[in-house]
Write an enzyme that holds these catalytic residues in place. Sequence first.
Site, short mmCIF file in Angstrom:
data_model
loop_
_atom_site.label_atom_id
_atom_site.label_comp_id
_atom_site.label_asym_id
_atom_site.label_seq_id
_atom_site.Cartn_x
_atom_site.Cartn_y
_atom_site.Cartn_z
N PRO A 13 0.74 -1.18 0.02
CA PRO A 13 -0.07 -0.02 0.21
C PRO A 13 0.96 1.24 -0.03
O PRO A 13 1.92 1.52 0.64
CB PRO A 13 -0.75 -0.09 1.21
N ASN A 14 0.29 2.32 -0.67
CA ASN A 14 0.88 3.57 -0.85
C ASN A 14 1.97 3.74 -1.80
O ASN A 14 2.46 4.78 -1.94
CB ASN A 14 1.12 4.30 0.50
N ARG A 21 5.33 10.93 -2.56
CA ARG A 21 5.09 10.77 -1.06
C ARG A 21 6.28 10.73 -0.26
O ARG A 21 7.12 10.09 -0.31
CB ARG A 21 4.59 9.35 -1.08
N TYR A 26 11.51 8.49 1.20
CA TYR A 26 11.37 7.30 0.10
C TYR A 26 11.68 7.73 -1.18
O TYR A 26 11.97 6.87 -2.14
CB TYR A 26 9.63 6.92 -0.08
N ASN A 75 7.98 -5.67 -1.18
CA ASN A 75 7.97 -4.52 -0.31
C ASN A 75 6.60 -4.65 0.28
O ASN A 75 5.49 -3.95 -0.44
CB ASN A 75 8.40 -3.20 -1.06
N ALA A 78 3.32 -1.07 4.79
CA ALA A 78 2.85 -1.15 5.86
C ALA A 78 2.32 -2.25 6.44
O ALA A 78 2.34 -2.80 7.99
CB ALA A 78 1.78 0.10 6.42
N GLU A 99 12.46 -9.69 1.31
CA GLU A 99 11.88 -8.56 1.90
C GLU A 99 12.48 -7.33 1.67
O GLU A 99 13.72 -7.42 1.99
CB GLU A 99 11.46 -8.68 3.71
N HIS A 101 12.62 -2.75 1.74
CA HIS A 101 11.94 -1.52 2.16
C HIS A 101 12.97 -0.32 1.60
O HIS A 101 14.23 -0.69 1.82
CB HIS A 101 11.94 -1.52 3.80
N ARG A 108 13.36 3.57 12.40
CA ARG A 108 12.30 4.79 12.38
C ARG A 108 11.58 4.46 13.51
O ARG A 108 11.80 4.18 14.82
CB ARG A 108 11.51 4.56 11.02
C1 DQA Z 1 8.37 1.08 3.55
C2 DQA Z 1 8.56 1.02 5.02
C3 DQA Z 1 7.31 1.03 5.69
O1 DQA Z 1 7.21 1.05 7.18
C4 DQA Z 1 5.96 1.92 5.13
O2 DQA Z 1 4.92 1.61 5.89
C5 DQA Z 1 5.88 1.89 3.92
C6 DQA Z 1 7.35 1.91 3.15
C7 DQA Z 1 9.62 1.22 2.98
O3 DQA Z 1 9.61 0.76 1.52
O4 DQA Z 1 10.39 1.90 3.35
O5 DQA Z 1 4.71 2.13 3.18
O6 DQA Z 1 7.99 -0.50 3.29
#
Ligand code: DQA
Length: 148
Positions: A13-14, A21, A26, A75, A78, A99, A101, A108
């Site tokens: 998501p997002n 964003r 990011y 990825n 959240a 995994e 990120h 964080r």
């Molecule tokens: C994320 C890190 C997560 O904590 C966050 O909720 C994201 C992006 C990252 O790519 O740094 O949406 O996965």
Amino acid sequence: MSETPVLHVLNGPNLNLLGVREPDIYGRDTLADIERRCVATAAGAEVVFRQTNHEGVLVDWIQEAREGADALILNPAAYGHTSVALHDALKALSIPVIELHLSNPAAREAFRHRSYVSSAATGVIAGFGAAGYELAVQAALILIRERA
Ligand code: DQA
């Protein structure tokens, strides 16, 4: 393994908002930019690159990777911090799982320190921004080669 390795790259998501964003966290690459970087790094390997804002869709796509994918890069965004369903779906895979990120969740907020994905992953790449996707593709190709 098929002759041409197949990498599934799933985004939660997002991540469709990358580029606009919180760019300080990011980066400024869009998800389309990142997909291009993955394809370029894959050097001929097939890349199936997808994003969804929906947890159940991610579960469906992880299950799909059981047939046809040689490695999975995820990825979870959240959902990595909340989803037992993602953990369970990943545990049903027998291919390498990376995994990923962009940021380093360990550096964080405390609520980002828990990952339900890490314990079901082969390894974790975090904190390298968009370059992390290229590192993940390289890692996936090495793992595939070593398993062949
Ligand atoms: C994320 C890190 C997560 O904590 C966050 O909720 C994201 C992006 C990252 O790519 O740094 O949406 O996965």
